[in-house]
Design a protein around this motif. Structure first.
Motif, PDB file in Angstrom:
ATOM      1  N   ASN A  48      43.737  30.450 157.735  1.00  0.00           N
ATOM      2  CA  ASN A  48      44.231  32.138 157.634  1.00  0.00           C
ATOM      3  C   ASN A  48      44.659  32.374 159.641  1.00  0.00           C
ATOM      4  OD1 ASN A  48      41.772  33.402 156.477  1.00  0.00           O
ATOM      5  ND2 ASN A  48      40.994  31.438 156.455  1.00  0.00           N
ATOM      6  N   LEU A  49      44.816  31.017 160.550  1.00  0.00           N
ATOM      7  CA  LEU A  49      45.683  31.586 161.618  1.00  0.00           C
ATOM      8  C   LEU A  49      46.712  31.755 161.567  1.00  0.00           C
ATOM      9  CD1 LEU A  49      45.264  32.085 165.217  1.00  0.00           C
ATOM     10  CD2 LEU A  49      45.351  29.721 165.002  1.00  0.00           C
ATOM     11  N   CYS A  50      47.838  30.817 160.686  1.00  0.00           N
ATOM     12  CA  CYS A  50      49.272  31.311 160.217  1.00  0.00           C
ATOM     13  C   CYS A  50      49.361  32.737 159.495  1.00  0.00           C
ATOM     14  CB  CYS A  50      48.951  29.779 159.320  1.00  0.00           C
ATOM     15  SG  CYS A  50      49.055  28.225 159.726  1.00  0.00           S
ATOM     16  N   ARG A  51      48.621  32.575 158.791  1.00  0.00           N
ATOM     17  CA  ARG A  51      48.308  33.879 157.678  1.00  0.00           C
ATOM     18  C   ARG A  51      47.990  34.969 158.546  1.00  0.00           C
ATOM     19  NH1 ARG A  51      44.988  37.362 156.423  1.00  0.00           N
ATOM     20  NH2 ARG A  51      43.210  35.915 157.306  1.00  0.00           N
ATOM     21  N   ILE A  52      47.450  35.220 159.790  1.00  0.00           N
ATOM     22  CA  ILE A  52      47.748  36.113 160.458  1.00  0.00           C
ATOM     23  C   ILE A  52      48.924  36.384 160.989  1.00  0.00           C
ATOM     24  CG2 ILE A  52      46.100  35.392 162.345  1.00  0.00           C
ATOM     25  CD1 ILE A  52      44.327  37.656 161.510  1.00  0.00           C
TER      26      ILE A  52
END
Length: 269
Positions: A211-215
Motif C-alpha cells: 500500500n505504501l508503494c501504491r500510494i
C-alpha cells in the motif's frame, strides 16, 4: 527415429506449421521424446513461466537475438501445451485459435465494425460491456474483488486488491497514515510469539508495504526488482573485493562483512 528435415522459410504460417510438426513428433507415442510425452498441462506451468521470465530478462537487457530465442521458446511451450490438450481430448489447438480470433474481432468493433471511439477509455468501456452483455460474463454481485487473477503472483494480487479498495474510498488520507501502519505492523511482527503468528503479522506487514508503494504510484514488483538488482550488483562487488584481499566469504567475520559492505556502498554501487 523420425526422419525429418526442417525446411526454413520467411513465411510465418509455414514456420508455425514447422514448429507444430516438431511438437507433434516430440509427442509421438512411439518415437517421441520420453520427457515431452510425460508432460501434462499442469507440468507445463512452471516451464512456461520460466520461458516468459527469460524473455523479460532479454527485453530488459536490450538483447535482441536473445529476445528472439526466448520468444521462440514461449511459442514452443504454447504449441506443446495445445498439443497436450488435443491429445487428451480437451480441445484442439484449432478450436483454441478460432475462439481467440472470434473473441478479439468481437471485442474490437472500432476496428472490425463501424463503432467509433475517441480514446483508450472508450475502448476499455466497450471491451467490458461486450464481455458482460454479449459474452455473458457477469460480475459476481457478492464478490467485490471479482475479476482478480487468482493465479497471479501474490505481490500483484495484493496491489490489485488494495488499488480496487482504494478506488471506493477505503484508503489512508496521505502517505503518513500508511507509514504509521507499516510501523505498527512491524512492531506486531517483533511481538509475535510463534511461527503462525509471525507468518500472519509478516503478511500484514507486506500488505501494508504494498500500500505504501501504491500510494506513491510505484508498482511493488518494480521496487523489489530494483532492490534485487542493487543487492546483486553490490554483493558481486563485495565478492570481488574479498577475493582481491585473499578472503573467502565463508571465513568472514561479522566485522569483515560490514567493512566490505560499507566499502562497496562508498563506491556508489
Amino acid at each position: 527415429m523420425i526422419d525429418y528435415t526442417l525446411q526454413k522459410s520467411d513465411d510465418v504460417i509455414q514456420d508455425m506449421k514447422n514448429l507444430y510438426d516438431i511438437v507433434t513428433f516430440l509427442r509421438d507415442p512411439k518415437d517421441g521424446c520420453p520427457w515431452d510425452k510425460e508432460q501434462t498441462p499442469r507440468d507445463m506451468i512452471r516451464g512456461m513461466q520460466g520461458e516468459i521470465y527469460e524473455y523479460i530478462d532479454a527485453l530488459n537487457e536490450g538483447d535482441k537475438p536473445h529476445q528472439s530465442e526466448e520468444l521462440g521458446d514461449v511459442f514452443l511451450n504454447l504449441f506443446l501445451l495445445g498439443k497436450i490438450h488435443d491429445q487428451e481430448g480437451d480441445f484442439s489447438l484449432a478450436e483454441c485459435l478460432n475462439d481467440c480470433c472470434e473473441k478479439y474481432i468481437r471485442r474490437h468493433p472500432h476496428v472490425f465494425s463501424n463503432v467509433e471511439v475517441s480514446n483508450t477509455e472508450e475502448v476499455l468501456k466497450n471491451w467490458n460491456q461486450i464481455k458482460e452483455t454479449v459474452e455473458g460474463r457477469h460480475k459476481k454481485e457478492d464478490d467485490f474483488f471479482d475479476g482478480m487473477t487468482k493465479s497471479a503472483p501474490e505481490l500483484e494480487q495484493c496491489y490489485w486488491i488494495s488499488k480496487k479498495a482504494a478506488k471506493v474510498g477505503f484508503d489512508w488520507p496521505d502517505e503518513a497514515g500508511v507509514v504509521d501502519k507499516v510501523n505498527e505492523e512491524l512492531n506486531e511482527v517483533v511481538e509475535a510469539k510463534d511461527h503462525d503468528a509471525k507468518m500472519e503479522e509478516l503478511g500484514d506487514l507486506l500488505f501494508s508495504a504494498v500500500n505504501l508503494c501504491r500510494i506513491n504510484h510505484i508498482k511493488p514488483q518494480d521496487a523489489l526488482s530494483y532492490a534485487n538488482q542493487i543487492f546483486v550488483k553490490r554483493f558481486n562487488r563485495l565478492y570481488a573485493l574479498a577475493k582481491a584481499d585473499g578472503l573467502s566469504l565463508e571465513s568472514l567475520t561479522p566485522e569483515q562483512w560490514n567493512d566490505l559492505w560499507e566499502r562497496v556502498k562508498s563506491e556508489n554501487n
